[in-house]
Design an enzyme around this catalytic site. Structure first.
Site, PDB file in Angstrom:
ATOM      1  N   GLU A 280      -9.550   6.459   3.883  1.00  0.00           N
ATOM      2  CA  GLU A 280     -10.715   5.815   4.461  1.00  0.00           C
ATOM      3  C   GLU A 280      -9.788   4.429   4.614  1.00  0.00           C
ATOM      4  O   GLU A 280      -8.795   4.188   4.110  1.00  0.00           O
ATOM      5  CB  GLU A 280     -11.609   5.158   3.466  1.00  0.00           C
ATOM      6  CG  GLU A 280     -11.193   4.092   2.408  1.00  0.00           C
ATOM      7  CD  GLU A 280     -10.257   4.642   1.367  1.00  0.00           C
ATOM      8  OE1 GLU A 280     -10.156   5.789   1.117  1.00  0.00           O
ATOM      9  OE2 GLU A 280      -9.780   3.559   0.920  1.00  0.00           O
TER      10      GLU A 280
ATOM     11  N   SER B  22       1.576  -9.853  -0.945  1.00  0.00           N
ATOM     12  CA  SER B  22       1.183  -8.394  -1.081  1.00  0.00           C
ATOM     13  C   SER B  22       1.623  -7.985   0.256  1.00  0.00           C
ATOM     14  O   SER B  22       1.839  -6.708   0.558  1.00  0.00           O
ATOM     15  CB  SER B  22      -0.251  -8.246  -1.115  1.00  0.00           C
ATOM     16  OG  SER B  22      -1.309  -9.130  -0.436  1.00  0.00           O
TER      17      SER B  22
ATOM     18  N   LYS C 158       0.873  -1.253  -0.184  1.00  0.00           N
ATOM     19  CA  LYS C 158      -0.029   0.007   0.167  1.00  0.00           C
ATOM     20  C   LYS C 158       0.872   1.551  -0.054  1.00  0.00           C
ATOM     21  O   LYS C 158       0.451   2.431  -0.556  1.00  0.00           O
ATOM     22  CB  LYS C 158      -1.054   0.075   1.139  1.00  0.00           C
ATOM     23  CG  LYS C 158      -2.177  -1.050   1.041  1.00  0.00           C
ATOM     24  CD  LYS C 158      -3.343  -0.487   1.607  1.00  0.00           C
ATOM     25  CE  LYS C 158      -4.616  -1.474   1.417  1.00  0.00           C
ATOM     26  NZ  LYS C 158      -4.313  -3.111   1.814  1.00  0.00           N
TER      27      LYS C 158
HETATM   28  C1  LIG Z   1      -5.114  -3.758   1.571  1.00  0.00           C
HETATM   29  C2  LIG Z   1      -4.517  -5.228   1.237  1.00  0.00           C
HETATM   30  C3  LIG Z   1      -4.732  -5.860   0.222  1.00  0.00           C
HETATM   31  C4  LIG Z   1      -6.056  -5.655  -0.802  1.00  0.00           C
HETATM   32  O1  LIG Z   1      -6.005  -4.429  -1.418  1.00  0.00           O
HETATM   33  P1  LIG Z   1      -5.825  -4.497  -2.865  1.00  0.00           P
HETATM   34  O2  LIG Z   1      -6.141  -3.075  -3.289  1.00  0.00           O
HETATM   35  O3  LIG Z   1      -6.721  -5.433  -3.617  1.00  0.00           O
HETATM   36  O4  LIG Z   1      -4.471  -4.808  -3.256  1.00  0.00           O
HETATM   37  C5  LIG Z   1      -3.941  -7.174  -0.160  1.00  0.00           C
HETATM   38  N1  LIG Z   1      -3.128  -7.577   0.652  1.00  0.00           N
HETATM   39  C6  LIG Z   1      -2.776  -6.668   1.830  1.00  0.00           C
HETATM   40  C7  LIG Z   1      -1.507  -7.199   2.609  1.00  0.00           C
HETATM   41  C8  LIG Z   1      -3.378  -5.615   2.078  1.00  0.00           C
HETATM   42  O5  LIG Z   1      -2.985  -5.102   3.093  1.00  0.00           O
END
Ligand SMILES: *Cc1c(COP(=O)(O)O)cnc(C)c1O
Length: 392
Positions: free
Chosen positions: A110, A376, A88
């Site tokens: 948000e 992610s 993020k």
């Molecule tokens: C917020 C988050 C997501 C989901 O958000 P996307 O916009 O779909 O990437 C996925 N993995 C992690 C670790 C997150 O913090």
């Protein structure tokens, strides 16, 4: 060919459905974002912060024991190693630089689980800009450590007290705030959702993921692309960043992993591409979970980051057009995959990312094929949930 048109549509999905009071803000962004992002001075500062502050490039790791188990060549793109623990921050760094150039002195955001709130509070502290984060009252109670982080970073956390008091209500509050403070405030949206140009702007900031991946794959495998590319999708920003430079490379199979929650037919799910229908949510036309008369259906997932009733317009189009394949993973399957990655590779993934790992079980690969999973985020925030379900 996957391409955004001049009105901000991917196929029939996208656009900018905003109240008149916000038209000039969104229009201002639309006019400048492509040129500003391309400017050498902007790129220099963006790259400097990604390198020295975020810790990029993130490694591309060959997961030997996982590869052995699934009889294929699996690589993990380590977004979990970024500062603040997920992808993020790539987006919030980009947007704070845009806000600074626009002369904005106040940032709103948000947040659901608090990950985007923390990433926003972080860049606001870095730049000395006031930060207000809207968060559902229920989420504030569920996500106390992230609330504490945001406060320590100097942000004000405002509870959203309407509706189900979760993410969509926090988003509504943030939009309301922006309508009241259009002149001095920039709204840092946390995923590839919202009115054009937000989905495309966020995708461009996250595209650093696939830019690095191309170079790393070339070094490690001799070709700059994987055969299969897997990412979880909440709103879709980590997937958009991982897919970005491969959208028009047909040799790359794109796999978008959604949260099935307790099961697609259980009534407690967030599998938007299966359960969603066309509609407008938070400023764009996309697939969303709604009743026949257009009321939002509350989503459910064990991972707060995937617990969103819509999906970014790029992904709605990728899936509807057949360019990407959607896979749905239940809470149980994700938990199990989280434990599997911890025990096989010594990496504790975020529950969101565990959904992407779990997709390995639903797909088949050739032994020589290269599979990249976009990891992610890291699982520290989810330890309590993991422990509740720990295998004996
Ligand atoms: C917020 C988050 C997501 C989901 O958000 P996307 O916009 O779909 O990437 C996925 N993995 C992690 C670790 C997150 O913090």
């Amino acid at each position: 060919m996957i391409q955004l048109d001049e009105y901000g549509y991917y196929g029939k999905f996208g656009g900018a459905f905003v109240p008149e009071m916000l038209f000039s803000n969104v229009e201002e962004l639309r006019k400048i974002y492509v040129d500003w992002i391309a400017e050498p001075d902007f790129q220099k500062e963006f790259q400097r912060l990604l390198r020295d502050y975020v810790g990029r490039p993130t490694p591309l790791f060959f997961a030997e024991r996982l590869s052995e188990k699934y009889q294929t060549q699996i690589y993990l793109k380590r977004e979990d190693l970024n500062h603040t623990g997920a992808h993020k921050i790539n987006n919030t760094i980009g947007q704070i630089l845009i806000a600074e150039r626009l002369g904005k002195t106040r940032i709103i955001a948000e947040t659901g689980a608090g990950q985007h709130g923390v990433a926003t509070a972080t860049v606001c502290a870095l730049k000395g800009i006031r930060c207000i984060v809207y968060m559902g009252e229920v989420d504030i109670l569920r996500q106390a450590p992230n609330v504490a982080r945001m406060k320590m970073l100097g942000a004000e956390v405002r509870p959203a007290k309407s509706g189900s008091r979760t993410l969509k209500d926090a988003t509504n509050e943030a939009i309301r705030d922006w309508i009241q403070n259009p002149d001095d405030t920039h709204y840092i949206i946390g995923s590839v959702v919202g009115p054009h140009p937000f989905p495309d702007m966020v995708a461009r900031f996250q595209s650093v993921i696939s830019l690095e991946m191309k170079k790393q794959l070339l070094e490690k495998t001799g070709k700059d692309y994987p055969d299969h590319l897997i990412a979880c999708v909440g709103g879709g920003s980590n997937a958009a960043g991982a897919f970005y430079h491969y959208l028009n490379r047909k040799e790359v199979g794109l796999i978008a992993v959604e949260a099935a929650g307790e099961g697609i037919d259980s009534g407690k799910s967030a599998a938007t591409s299966v359960l969603g229908t066309d509609g407008i949510i938070h400023g764009s036309r996309t697939l969303l979970m709604q009743t026949a008369d257009g009321q939002i259906i509350e989503p459910h997932s064990i991972s707060a980051g995937l617990d969103y009733p819509g999906i970014g317009p790029m992904h709605a189009h990728l899936i509807a057009s057949g360019r990407a394949k959607a896979v749905a993973i239940t809470d149980q399957e994700a938990l199990q995959a989280g434990f599997e990655l911890a025990r096989l590779e010594g990496i504790i993934p975020a529950l969101e990312s565990a959904h992407a790992i779990a997709a390995l079980d639903k797909l088949s690969f050739e032994k020589s094929e290269v599979v990249v999973i976009n990891l992610s985020g890291r699982g520290d925030k989810d330890l309590e949930t993991y422990m509740k379900f720990a295998p004996k």
